[in-house]
Design an enzyme around this catalytic site. Sequence first.
Site, mmCIF file in Angstrom:
data_model
loop_
_atom_site.group_PDB
_atom_site.id
_atom_site.type_symbol
_atom_site.label_atom_id
_atom_site.label_comp_id
_atom_site.label_asym_id
_atom_site.label_seq_id
_atom_site.Cartn_x
_atom_site.Cartn_y
_atom_site.Cartn_z
ATOM 1 N N SER A 77 40.071 117.808 42.546
ATOM 2 C CA SER A 77 38.906 118.673 42.336
ATOM 3 C C SER A 77 38.818 119.200 40.909
ATOM 4 O O SER A 77 37.768 119.701 40.496
ATOM 5 C CB SER A 77 38.942 119.862 43.306
ATOM 6 O OG SER A 77 38.820 119.441 44.642
ATOM 7 N N CYS B 258 47.799 134.427 61.258
ATOM 8 C CA CYS B 258 46.603 134.988 61.890
ATOM 9 C C CYS B 258 46.800 135.247 63.378
ATOM 10 O O CYS B 258 46.144 136.118 63.955
ATOM 11 C CB CYS B 258 45.405 134.068 61.675
ATOM 12 S SG CYS B 258 45.689 132.365 62.186
ATOM 13 N N HIS C 190 40.567 135.223 67.153
ATOM 14 C CA HIS C 190 41.778 134.963 67.928
ATOM 15 C C HIS C 190 41.963 136.095 68.943
ATOM 16 O O HIS C 190 41.998 137.274 68.566
ATOM 17 C CB HIS C 190 43.002 134.912 67.022
ATOM 18 C CG HIS C 190 43.108 133.665 66.198
ATOM 19 N ND1 HIS C 190 42.200 132.629 66.275
ATOM 20 C CD2 HIS C 190 44.052 133.284 65.280
ATOM 21 C CE1 HIS C 190 42.581 131.662 65.432
ATOM 22 N NE2 HIS C 190 43.685 132.044 64.821
#
Length: 364
Positions: free
Chosen positions: A40, A158, A251
Amino acid sequence: MQKYRVGIVGATGMVGQRFMLLLKDHPWFDVVCLAASASSAGKRYEDAVAGRWAFPAEPIPEKVKDLVVLDGADVEAVAAQVDFIFCAVSLNKEETKALEEKYAKAGVPVVSNNSANRHTPDVPMLIPEINGKHAEIIAAQRKRLGTETGLISVKPNCSIQSYVPALWPLMEFEPEVVMVCTYQAISGAGKTFERWPEMVDNVIPYIGGEDEKSENEPLKIFGHIEGDKIVDTNMPRISAQCLRVACSDGHMAAVSVKFKKKPTMEQILERWANCDANTATAGLGLPSSPEKFLTYFEDPSRPQTRLDRDIYNGMGITIGRLREDPVLDYKFVCLSHNTVRGAAGGGVLGAEYLCKMGYIQHRV
């Protein structure tokens, strides 16, 4: 105030993109540098994420569209432009750890979304409201790395950021056993339904490494500093099962707990309702702090992923269905937004805390 010059390393991935959106109008932080893989590098950011922008309802911020992406491995080029970086790279753990240490040794504070340094003993793994004081270990880390201004701070997985905040106000009752099952959205895998059609109308009962992270990372969160390291607590013992479910974001966790000193339901609800005054971030005025850390719903059908994941800009934690458990003591459900509180937003809040407490300073 003078804004901090911020770099995002791993800017083209889903978490890097979420960082971009959260920082678009941030009052303290100014994104001045984007970096990613060598493939990139040299492209305009808009071109680098063409066909891969994960948030169709929210366009790429105008300010970053024309920034030229740097090679994240070119530490000197990035370091010359920033006061600190957010790191959300997609490398293996050994490469990630080496890259983050290279930035830190170059004097650049690193606020990481990656797992590579979560169990490095002198790296704080912050949920700022809960264990902000773990940042005090940074002095020992800097001595080990040989840097005066660099540092590495990480945010936890997470999967734990729905139920660990709910357990934290109850630690005085000494939870001994926690049984948890998490129901995790597909964005946790960096995917959308368009890119992962196999998840439509589906549940996959396996997420590689996630059970172990959910069982082990809370022990460091609830641990303490001893000399030049953070020592894990040995209680509670946690058993986790983590499932991938057909939700875009959010979640959820179903939790059962056994306590050494069993509280009443009224005591649990009171601790949840009044925990804000006891957080490490209370009164600091951090821009990303939610108006309320924990929100309990009396409605037994809440929290719901689609309705409640965005509470307080995705930084709040919601809880519901507290009731007696016939095997352990109590059970309840929790919900957090996995790419906001659980990823980029948690990283931004951690950076705000480190800036406020003086660990991150302007480099020029």
